[in-house]
Each structure stands twice: as structure tokens, then as C-alpha cells.
Write a protein that holds these residues in place. Sequence first.
Motif, PDB file in Angstrom:
ATOM      1  N   ILE A  35      15.997 -61.404 -42.003  1.00  0.00           N
ATOM      2  CA  ILE A  35      16.564 -61.220 -40.650  1.00  0.00           C
ATOM      3  C   ILE A  35      15.958 -59.913 -40.074  1.00  0.00           C
ATOM      4  O   ILE A  35      15.654 -59.824 -38.964  1.00  0.00           O
ATOM      5  CB  ILE A  35      18.124 -60.805 -40.822  1.00  0.00           C
ATOM      6  CG1 ILE A  35      18.972 -62.245 -41.328  1.00  0.00           C
ATOM      7  CG2 ILE A  35      18.914 -60.452 -39.576  1.00  0.00           C
ATOM      8  CD1 ILE A  35      20.160 -62.254 -41.791  1.00  0.00           C
ATOM      9  N   VAL A  39      14.237 -59.131 -36.089  1.00  0.00           N
ATOM     10  CA  VAL A  39      15.004 -58.767 -34.983  1.00  0.00           C
ATOM     11  C   VAL A  39      14.579 -57.360 -34.751  1.00  0.00           C
ATOM     12  O   VAL A  39      14.017 -56.740 -35.533  1.00  0.00           O
ATOM     13  CB  VAL A  39      16.518 -58.964 -35.161  1.00  0.00           C
ATOM     14  CG1 VAL A  39      16.899 -60.426 -35.484  1.00  0.00           C
ATOM     15  CG2 VAL A  39      16.971 -57.984 -36.387  1.00  0.00           C
ATOM     16  N   HIS A  44      22.534 -55.117 -32.369  1.00  0.00           N
ATOM     17  CA  HIS A  44      24.012 -55.568 -32.740  1.00  0.00           C
ATOM     18  C   HIS A  44      23.948 -57.026 -32.880  1.00  0.00           C
ATOM     19  O   HIS A  44      23.510 -57.926 -32.182  1.00  0.00           O
ATOM     20  CB  HIS A  44      24.840 -55.059 -31.373  1.00  0.00           C
ATOM     21  CG  HIS A  44      26.104 -55.225 -31.619  1.00  0.00           C
ATOM     22  ND1 HIS A  44      27.342 -54.770 -30.822  1.00  0.00           N
ATOM     23  CD2 HIS A  44      27.004 -55.736 -32.668  1.00  0.00           C
ATOM     24  CE1 HIS A  44      28.537 -55.247 -31.361  1.00  0.00           C
ATOM     25  NE2 HIS A  44      28.184 -55.586 -32.371  1.00  0.00           N
ATOM     26  N   ILE A  45      24.360 -57.304 -34.057  1.00  0.00           N
ATOM     27  CA  ILE A  45      24.669 -58.687 -34.441  1.00  0.00           C
ATOM     28  C   ILE A  45      25.835 -59.437 -34.592  1.00  0.00           C
ATOM     29  O   ILE A  45      26.799 -58.545 -35.071  1.00  0.00           O
ATOM     30  CB  ILE A  45      23.949 -58.767 -36.166  1.00  0.00           C
ATOM     31  CG1 ILE A  45      22.424 -58.294 -36.145  1.00  0.00           C
ATOM     32  CG2 ILE A  45      24.056 -60.204 -36.579  1.00  0.00           C
ATOM     33  CD1 ILE A  45      21.695 -58.126 -37.417  1.00  0.00           C
ATOM     34  N   GLU A  47      27.928 -62.066 -36.444  1.00  0.00           N
ATOM     35  CA  GLU A  47      27.758 -62.870 -37.636  1.00  0.00           C
ATOM     36  C   GLU A  47      28.769 -63.766 -37.780  1.00  0.00           C
ATOM     37  O   GLU A  47      29.955 -63.539 -37.870  1.00  0.00           O
ATOM     38  CB  GLU A  47      27.714 -61.941 -38.913  1.00  0.00           C
ATOM     39  CG  GLU A  47      27.331 -62.792 -40.052  1.00  0.00           C
ATOM     40  CD  GLU A  47      27.758 -61.830 -41.261  1.00  0.00           C
ATOM     41  OE1 GLU A  47      27.361 -62.362 -42.440  1.00  0.00           O
ATOM     42  OE2 GLU A  47      27.933 -60.689 -41.294  1.00  0.00           O
ATOM     43  N   LEU A  59      23.263 -55.783 -44.214  1.00  0.00           N
ATOM     44  CA  LEU A  59      22.885 -55.401 -42.632  1.00  0.00           C
ATOM     45  C   LEU A  59      23.175 -54.119 -42.307  1.00  0.00           C
ATOM     46  O   LEU A  59      22.675 -53.351 -41.520  1.00  0.00           O
ATOM     47  CB  LEU A  59      23.172 -56.582 -41.889  1.00  0.00           C
ATOM     48  CG  LEU A  59      22.648 -57.729 -42.062  1.00  0.00           C
ATOM     49  CD1 LEU A  59      23.372 -59.289 -41.220  1.00  0.00           C
ATOM     50  CD2 LEU A  59      20.992 -57.917 -41.867  1.00  0.00           C
ATOM     51  N   PHE A  64      21.977 -51.648 -38.871  1.00  0.00           N
ATOM     52  CA  PHE A  64      22.459 -52.761 -37.816  1.00  0.00           C
ATOM     53  C   PHE A  64      23.777 -52.762 -37.431  1.00  0.00           C
ATOM     54  O   PHE A  64      24.652 -52.100 -38.466  1.00  0.00           O
ATOM     55  CB  PHE A  64      22.265 -54.345 -38.165  1.00  0.00           C
ATOM     56  CG  PHE A  64      20.752 -54.483 -38.317  1.00  0.00           C
ATOM     57  CD1 PHE A  64      20.049 -54.782 -37.129  1.00  0.00           C
ATOM     58  CD2 PHE A  64      20.353 -54.695 -39.472  1.00  0.00           C
ATOM     59  CE1 PHE A  64      18.760 -55.090 -37.408  1.00  0.00           C
ATOM     60  CE2 PHE A  64      19.027 -55.100 -39.762  1.00  0.00           C
ATOM     61  CZ  PHE A  64      18.266 -55.239 -38.651  1.00  0.00           C
ATOM     62  N   VAL A  66      27.199 -54.693 -36.910  1.00  0.00           N
ATOM     63  CA  VAL A  66      27.466 -56.038 -36.953  1.00  0.00           C
ATOM     64  C   VAL A  66      29.052 -56.211 -36.673  1.00  0.00           C
ATOM     65  O   VAL A  66      30.161 -55.477 -36.938  1.00  0.00           O
ATOM     66  CB  VAL A  66      27.427 -56.491 -38.597  1.00  0.00           C
ATOM     67  CG1 VAL A  66      28.022 -57.815 -38.922  1.00  0.00           C
ATOM     68  CG2 VAL A  66      26.255 -56.210 -39.321  1.00  0.00           C
ATOM     69  N   ASP A  99      22.458 -58.724 -29.347  1.00  0.00           N
ATOM     70  CA  ASP A  99      21.357 -58.836 -29.390  1.00  0.00           C
ATOM     71  C   ASP A  99      20.789 -59.885 -30.198  1.00  0.00           C
ATOM     72  O   ASP A  99      19.931 -60.814 -29.934  1.00  0.00           O
ATOM     73  CB  ASP A  99      20.607 -57.577 -30.075  1.00  0.00           C
ATOM     74  CG  ASP A  99      21.085 -56.297 -29.347  1.00  0.00           C
ATOM     75  OD1 ASP A  99      20.967 -56.079 -28.136  1.00  0.00           O
ATOM     76  OD2 ASP A  99      21.524 -55.352 -29.936  1.00  0.00           O
ATOM     77  N   VAL A 100      21.602 -60.200 -31.189  1.00  0.00           N
ATOM     78  CA  VAL A 100      21.305 -61.329 -32.277  1.00  0.00           C
ATOM     79  C   VAL A 100      22.642 -62.297 -32.457  1.00  0.00           C
ATOM     80  O   VAL A 100      23.440 -61.298 -32.637  1.00  0.00           O
ATOM     81  CB  VAL A 100      20.864 -60.536 -33.482  1.00  0.00           C
ATOM     82  CG1 VAL A 100      20.552 -61.719 -34.545  1.00  0.00           C
ATOM     83  CG2 VAL A 100      19.472 -59.680 -33.371  1.00  0.00           C
ATOM     84  N   LEU A 102      24.002 -64.736 -35.407  1.00  0.00           N
ATOM     85  CA  LEU A 102      23.497 -65.127 -36.833  1.00  0.00           C
ATOM     86  C   LEU A 102      24.489 -66.332 -37.141  1.00  0.00           C
ATOM     87  O   LEU A 102      25.447 -66.171 -37.360  1.00  0.00           O
ATOM     88  CB  LEU A 102      23.418 -63.944 -37.926  1.00  0.00           C
ATOM     89  CG  LEU A 102      23.398 -64.481 -39.326  1.00  0.00           C
ATOM     90  CD1 LEU A 102      21.839 -64.802 -39.330  1.00  0.00           C
ATOM     91  CD2 LEU A 102      23.549 -63.070 -40.059  1.00  0.00           C
ATOM     92  N   ARG A 221      14.103 -68.818 -35.687  1.00  0.00           N
ATOM     93  CA  ARG A 221      14.486 -67.962 -34.663  1.00  0.00           C
ATOM     94  C   ARG A 221      14.625 -68.629 -33.375  1.00  0.00           C
ATOM     95  O   ARG A 221      13.480 -69.322 -32.789  1.00  0.00           O
ATOM     96  CB  ARG A 221      13.284 -66.551 -34.502  1.00  0.00           C
ATOM     97  CG  ARG A 221      13.906 -65.644 -33.588  1.00  0.00           C
ATOM     98  CD  ARG A 221      12.731 -64.496 -33.482  1.00  0.00           C
ATOM     99  NE  ARG A 221      13.344 -63.307 -32.770  1.00  0.00           N
ATOM    100  CZ  ARG A 221      13.068 -62.950 -31.480  1.00  0.00           C
ATOM    101  NH1 ARG A 221      12.656 -64.120 -30.711  1.00  0.00           N
ATOM    102  NH2 ARG A 221      13.524 -61.999 -30.954  1.00  0.00           N
TER     103      ARG A 221
END
Length: 225
Positions: A35, A39, A44-45, A47, A59, A64, A66, A99-100, A102, A221
Motif C-alpha cells: 500500500i 499511494v 487519508h485512507i 479502509e 498504516l 497515514f 485512516v 485519497d485512497v 482500500l 491500483r
Amino acid sequence: MRQGYEGTGPGAITPDGCAVELYTRLPVGTEPDIITAAVPAAAHILELGSGVGRMTHPLLDLGFAVTAVDESADMLEHVRGARRIRSSIEDLDLGETFDVVLLASFLVHAGDVRVRRALLDTCARHVADDGCVLIQREGEDYHTDVPRERADPSGFVVRILSAEPVGDGSSSVRAEYVFPDATWTQTFLSRPLTKDAFEEALAEAGLKVDRYLTDDGIWVRAVKG
């Protein structure tokens, strides 16, 4: 319990058959490194399906932010340091983007096509226009190389005992986790997806593959497009 899902063993069992205590014992593996390499730093993930925080906590340690989502309150009780939201993934609508996003744990292989579509729609709904979605897929031989087992260096054995077709293209998969002091099983529905079928499923949700992150194609991705 969700229809077609079952779990046995000590402690609380979630609606999809996952044993909470089992997941507190499972090692992290290489996922946080995969991960991190895919990225931006300090992203900011979101999850989806965080469980007890097996990946959440590494993470966070890597810098990060989360937001951890899980439908099980018993799972979320173990998550520390992250924003926690109790919700099924299919029904999640936070009104914000990240941003991400998961989607790990092979969730994209949900046995019910409607559920899979809802999972990917949730990913697309919550990813920023310039963000990405990281998805974990099953290996190509996941449903054919059975039974199989793997002895983990940390001291337990995981076995995939069977993968029996149940109609409509999905299979009932039975897994077993054997520790020196306890054994857990999980039965769940899983739908094999070829590379082409996987990419078609992404396209239905307005997503496309940006790149495959591992040589075996298990980590992907995806971006909007």
C-alpha cells in the motif's frame, strides 16, 4: 449471519463468519508495504472492512490517516487511533471523498453479484477524482488448488479445505485456522473472477485498472475513468 456464511470457534463471530479473536492473532504480512508503495505519503485512507485493525494500525504507524469501516462492533472495539465507523460496506455513504479507498480481504469476490457491485460503487463514490482504489484479488488457482495448507512462521496452520460450486458461478469456500490452543473455521461464498471479468466489474462502477501492483496480480491500483 449472512446467508451462505458461517464461522465456528471461540469468541464472537461476525455476520460473514469471521472470528474476532482469530483476527487479533493473524500477522500483518506485506500488505502495508504494498500500500505504501502505491499511494502518496500521509494520504487519508478509507479502509473498507477494517476488522480488528490488522492493517489499520501499521498504516497509522506509517503516517497515514485512516477511517476504518466495519459492520461488526466486536471488530471495531479493537481498532485504536483511527476514525471508526460501523456500517456495512454496501450501505456506506459518508458524503466525502478520500485519497485512497482500500478494499482488501478478497471482498471484491463476493458471491452475490449485487453485493460486489455495491462494494465497488461504494469505492467509486468515496474516492477523490485524483485518488485511487486499492483492491486485493484472489490468486488464479484459489478455487482449484484445494485442499491446500500453509504453515505460518508465527505458529499456526491455515487450510483451504474445499471450494464447492453452489450455482450461479459462485463457490462455497471452507477455511480452517489451527493454533496450538484453538481452531476456527469459516465458510463463505466467493465468485472467481478472471482478469477480464474483474476489469469489466470495475468498469461497471466507473473505475479502471491503473496498474497491477504485484506480479501475481493479487493487488491492483484502480482509478476513476
